[in-house]
Structures are given as C-alpha cells and as structure tokens.
Scaffold this active site. Structure first.
Site, PDB file in Angstrom:
ATOM      1  N   CYS A  35       6.610  -6.954   7.285  1.00 36.20           N
ATOM      2  CA  CYS A  35       7.703  -6.412   8.097  1.00 36.20           C
ATOM      3  C   CYS A  35       8.008  -7.410   9.206  1.00 36.20           C
ATOM      4  CB  CYS A  35       7.252  -5.080   8.711  1.00 36.20           C
ATOM      5  SG  CYS A  35       8.529  -4.251   9.684  1.00 36.20           S
ATOM      6  N   CYS A  37       1.574  -1.784  15.499  1.00 32.96           N
ATOM      7  CA  CYS A  37       1.593  -1.616  14.039  1.00 32.96           C
ATOM      8  C   CYS A  37       0.953  -2.802  13.326  1.00 32.96           C
ATOM      9  CB  CYS A  37       3.034  -1.440  13.579  1.00 32.96           C
ATOM     10  SG  CYS A  37       3.198  -1.214  11.807  1.00 32.96           S
ATOM     11  N   CYS A  74       3.545   8.501   0.478  1.00 31.64           N
ATOM     12  CA  CYS A  74       4.145   7.621   1.476  1.00 31.64           C
ATOM     13  C   CYS A  74       4.232   6.231   0.874  1.00 31.64           C
ATOM     14  CB  CYS A  74       3.267   7.623   2.736  1.00 31.64           C
ATOM     15  SG  CYS A  74       3.778   6.410   3.960  1.00 31.64           S
ATOM     16  N   GLU A  84       0.811  -1.202   0.000  1.00 37.85           N
ATOM     17  CA  GLU A  84       0.000   0.000   0.000  1.00 37.85           C
ATOM     18  C   GLU A  84       0.851   1.261   0.000  1.00 37.85           C
ATOM     19  OE1 GLU A  84      -2.015  -1.263   3.801  1.00 37.85           O
ATOM     20  OE2 GLU A  84      -1.732   0.850   4.272  1.00 37.85           O
ATOM     21  N   CYS A 120      -0.800   2.417   9.260  1.00 41.35           N
ATOM     22  CA  CYS A 120       0.154   1.589   8.542  1.00 41.35           C
ATOM     23  C   CYS A 120      -0.324   0.154   8.377  1.00 41.35           C
ATOM     24  CB  CYS A 120       1.481   1.563   9.287  1.00 41.35           C
ATOM     25  SG  CYS A 120       2.036   3.191   9.710  1.00 41.35           S
ATOM     26  N   CYS A 124       6.730  -4.297  15.902  1.00 41.44           N
ATOM     27  CA  CYS A 124       6.222  -3.246  16.795  1.00 41.44           C
ATOM     28  C   CYS A 124       4.775  -3.562  17.183  1.00 41.44           C
ATOM     29  CB  CYS A 124       6.309  -1.873  16.119  1.00 41.44           C
ATOM     30  SG  CYS A 124       7.995  -1.404  15.701  1.00 41.44           S
TER      31      CYS A 124
HETATM   32  N1  SAH Z   1       9.666   0.766   9.866  1.00 46.95           N
HETATM   33  C1  SAH Z   1       9.773   2.178   9.829  1.00 46.95           C
HETATM   34  C2  SAH Z   1       8.781   2.878   8.920  1.00 46.95           C
HETATM   35  C3  SAH Z   1       7.345   2.423   8.893  1.00 46.95           C
HETATM   36  S1  SAH Z   1       6.208   2.928  10.108  1.00 46.95           S
HETATM   37  C4  SAH Z   1       9.712   2.750  11.234  1.00 46.95           C
HETATM   38  O1  SAH Z   1       9.511   1.998  12.165  1.00 46.95           O
HETATM   39  O2  SAH Z   1       9.905   3.949  11.396  1.00 46.95           O
HETATM   40  C5  SAH Z   1       6.059   4.673  10.099  1.00 46.95           C
HETATM   41  C6  SAH Z   1       5.746   5.251  11.472  1.00 46.95           C
HETATM   42  O3  SAH Z   1       4.408   4.957  11.888  1.00 46.95           O
HETATM   43  C7  SAH Z   1       6.635   4.691  12.564  1.00 46.95           C
HETATM   44  O4  SAH Z   1       7.002   5.726  13.449  1.00 46.95           O
HETATM   45  C8  SAH Z   1       5.726   3.706  13.243  1.00 46.95           C
HETATM   46  O5  SAH Z   1       6.163   3.399  14.533  1.00 46.95           O
HETATM   47  C9  SAH Z   1       4.416   4.433  13.202  1.00 46.95           C
HETATM   48  N2  SAH Z   1       3.219   3.604  13.398  1.00 46.95           N
HETATM   49  C10 SAH Z   1       2.992   2.350  12.976  1.00 46.95           C
HETATM   50  N3  SAH Z   1       1.768   1.939  13.331  1.00 46.95           N
HETATM   51  C11 SAH Z   1       1.196   2.956  13.976  1.00 46.95           C
HETATM   52  C12 SAH Z   1      -0.062   3.141  14.603  1.00 46.95           C
HETATM   53  N4  SAH Z   1      -0.981   2.181  14.611  1.00 46.95           N
HETATM   54  N5  SAH Z   1      -0.296   4.336  15.187  1.00 46.95           N
HETATM   55  C13 SAH Z   1       0.624   5.321  15.172  1.00 46.95           C
HETATM   56  N6  SAH Z   1       1.825   5.208  14.607  1.00 46.95           N
HETATM   57  C14 SAH Z   1       2.119   4.025  14.022  1.00 46.95           C
END
Ligand code: SAH
Length: 350
Positions: A118, A125, A111, A98, A339, A122
């Site tokens: 991945c 996410c 974006c 996406e 995301c 996290c």
């Molecule tokens: N892997 C990279 C880039 C992808 S995520 C990274 O970790 O930075 C982009 C940003 O969105 C990251 O800061 C991630 O922690 C955040 N993110 C992911 N899921 C989220 C959610 N449900 N709510 C808020 N931020 C989120």
C-alpha cells in the site's frame, strides 16, 4: 485490461458479457461462456480440466490463451480464541497477500486485500511499511474468497475489503470485483453484505457514489481535526476533513447508504473527551455509525492501545451525543491479527 504478469488475460476477471465476446471470437457458442463462468464463479473450479462439460478441445484452447487466477495457500494461522483463520496466498508472480476468515453469529465473513502492499503510509499500519507493489486484478480479489470458501468448506456471507491496500487506489479493479461478486450467475453475495473501507480518497468516493451500489462504505477517519489526522495519515494532507464530510454527504445522497466511520483509538493521541466531542460533531449530522478499533500495536511504531476505561468513556460520550457506536471485537488476537502483519513477518523470514 486484466492482464496477469505473464501478459495473458485473466479469464476470472471477466464479466459474463466479456467472456461471451471472447468465446465468440474463438468461434464458440454463447452457452459455453455461461458454462465456463459458472465453473469459475459458482462451482469454484480450480482448473480447466475439472470443467467436465466443456469439450477437451476448448479446454486446451483456454489453457493456452488465458490465465486463470488460482491462489495458492502458503500459510494459515488459526486463532485458538475464536477460530479466526488468517491465510497467506501466493499470486502467479510470487507475491503474497493475506486474507482473514472470521465466524460471526450472523455468518462467515472474509476480509480481503485489494493491493500487494500500500502507498497510503498510515503511521499505525503494517501493510504500508514496504510500500505498494501493485494493485490486484478482480480475479485475484475474488479468488481470495473462493479459495477460503473451498479451504474452510463453509459458505461466505459477508465480505469486507479491509485487508492490505487502498481499494479506491485500485478503482477499476475494485468495481469489476464488486460486479462479479454480486452477480446472480456468480457467488451472488448481496451488496448489503459487502463493506469497502477507504482512507478517504475524495474523488474516488464521489465516483463510487455515482455507481449507486448498495454496499457499505467505511471511512477510516481516526481523527476529528485536520492537524491530528495529518499526524497519523499522510492522505490527510491531500484532503481536508471538510472535503471528506462533503463527499460522505454526497455518497449518502446518491446511494441512500449511511457511511461508517472507523476510528482506531491510539493511547494518548486521539482518545480524549475533546476528540470524542469533535467526532460526535462530525458523525451526528451525517447519521454515521462509528466503529471504534483499539489500535493493534505494530512493532515498528510506538503506538499503544488506549486503556479499556478510556475506550468505554469515549464510547459513552459518543452515545450521549446520539451517535450509533460499536467497539470492534478483536478477532484473532493470538495470531498476527493486525493489517499486514502476517505478510510482513513472512517476508522478513524469506
Ligand atoms: N486502506 C483502507 C483499507 C485497509 S485498512 C483504509 O484505510 O480504510 C482497514 C482498517 O484498519 C482501516 O481503518 C485502517 O486504518 C485500520 N488499521 C490499520 N492498521 C491498524 C492497526 N494497527 N490498528 C488498528 N487499526 C488499523
């Protein structure tokens, strides 16, 4: 390198000198490589047949030998609130990624995803729930931008690598992508208009620093103590905050670019006054910009957003400590905005 799943070299992933080498080996003149490169990266041609100033014979040869990544739109959602568009694209091997298109005052921003899935894990996410399938080729990252620019009919001025995937976990591909995207002979997007976001892979951050690119590096910090960070992000078991801060300092020394800290505020988890105070202590010495993101709840987890008042108080406290801070505007709240959510809902339907 840069082979697609069918085993062919992806011609869209090659730099101009690499393309020249390939075409020379085919007995072609160097200017043909330049023409072909411009068709792909400036005129955004979708197939060899539209490259009308290339001889038919050469076009046939190219089609036979090389893959030319062209993503196919499988879904699009448009926000009725702010016009944000979320695209789901199919890759040659059928996997989907996406990408998001956002309109801001200062221009249009895309974006992009850097991987299919991945493996960073996290907790908040959605992109990581199904694990990693594979990294994207440079051409597959580029084509998200090319396809969106054709589909919207508008110029893209900013690119953020913040979609699905950990870009520094796909390092070589990312670097080639950045080189092609900023190339004068290509779309020529200014490095200063590109942001790469990482969950904090220390060795790769240091490696990237040595490239001395003028891009913005964003670090997903999300907690100001190791203990709290470990509860949200498994990668924190590999690298401590102290190691991260050292890598950030090194990045600044090498590139002269200030790092952005991303901090997703999770209600009752990382949004106290003490959290803000500790965060200010990390961001201050490095003169980092802090971007606060109200966490976007995903249905697989219990995490909730911090209350609006708490978010504001958190921001005020950082500002009082001299930190440059913004709260990320939530774009496309009414579509599967967070995301990996669109891809995930699509895969669950399938
Ligand atoms: N892997 C990279 C880039 C992808 S995520 C990274 O970790 O930075 C982009 C940003 O969105 C990251 O800061 C991630 O922690 C955040 N993110 C992911 N899921 C989220 C959610 N449900 N709510 C808020 N931020 C989120």
């Amino acid at each position: 390198m840069w082979k697609t799943q069918s085993g062919k070299l992806d011609i869209k992933s090659l730099s101009l000198p690499q393309l020249q080498e390939e075409l020379t080996a085919l007995g072609e003149k160097p200017f043909r490589a330049r023409q072909l490169y411009q068709w792909m990266h400036q005129k955004l041609a979708r197939d060899y047949d539209s490259m009308t100033n290339l001889p038919g014979e050469l076009r046939r040869k190219l089609a036979e030998r090389y893959a030319c990544t062209c993503l196919r739109q499988v879904q699009m959602q448009e926000s009725r609130i702010d016009g944000t568009k979320k695209f789901l694209f199919a890759l040659e091997d059928g996997h989907v990624v996406e990408s998001v298109w956002m309109r801001y005052k200062h221009g249009n921003s895309v974006c992009i995803s850097s991987q299919v899935g991945c493996r960073m894990g996290c907790k908040f996410c959605a992109s990581t729930l199904g694990g990693l399938v594979r990294g994207l080729l440079p051409g597959e990252m580029l084509d998200q931008i090319y396809a969106i620019s054709l589909l919207t009919g508008e110029r893209v001025s900013n690119v953020v690598v913040m979609g699905t995937g950990e870009p520094l976990d796909n390092y070589d591909s990312l670097l080639q992508f950045l080189r092609l995207l900023t190339d004068e002979q290509g779309l020529h997007i200014s490095a200063r208009n590109i942001t790469v976001s990482t969950c904090g892979l220390v060795p790769e951050m240091r490696r990237l620093a040595k490239e001395k690119l003028q891009i913005t590096l964003a670090l997903s910090l999300h907690a100001a103590t190791d203990e709290k960070r470990r509860s949200l992000m498994p990668v924190a078991n590999r690298y401590s905050i102290a190691q991260l801060m050292e890598a950030c300092g090194y990045y600044f020394d090498q590139t002269g670019r200030r790092i952005t800290f991303e901090y997703s505020l999770v209600g009752g988890v990382n949004d106290t006054r003490e959290d803000a105070r500790l965060l200010a202590g990390l961001a201050g010495p490095l003169r980092c910009h802090v971007n606060l993101i109200p966490v976007n709840p995903i249905k697989e987890r219990e995490y909730v957003q911090s209350e609006a008042g708490r978010i504001q108080a958190f921001k005020n406290l950082l500002e009082k400590n001299g930190i440059n801070v913004t709260i990320r505007r939530e774009m496309g709240r009414d579509i599967d905005g967070a995301c990996g959510q669109l891809r995930r809902s699509y895969m669950q339907e399938e």
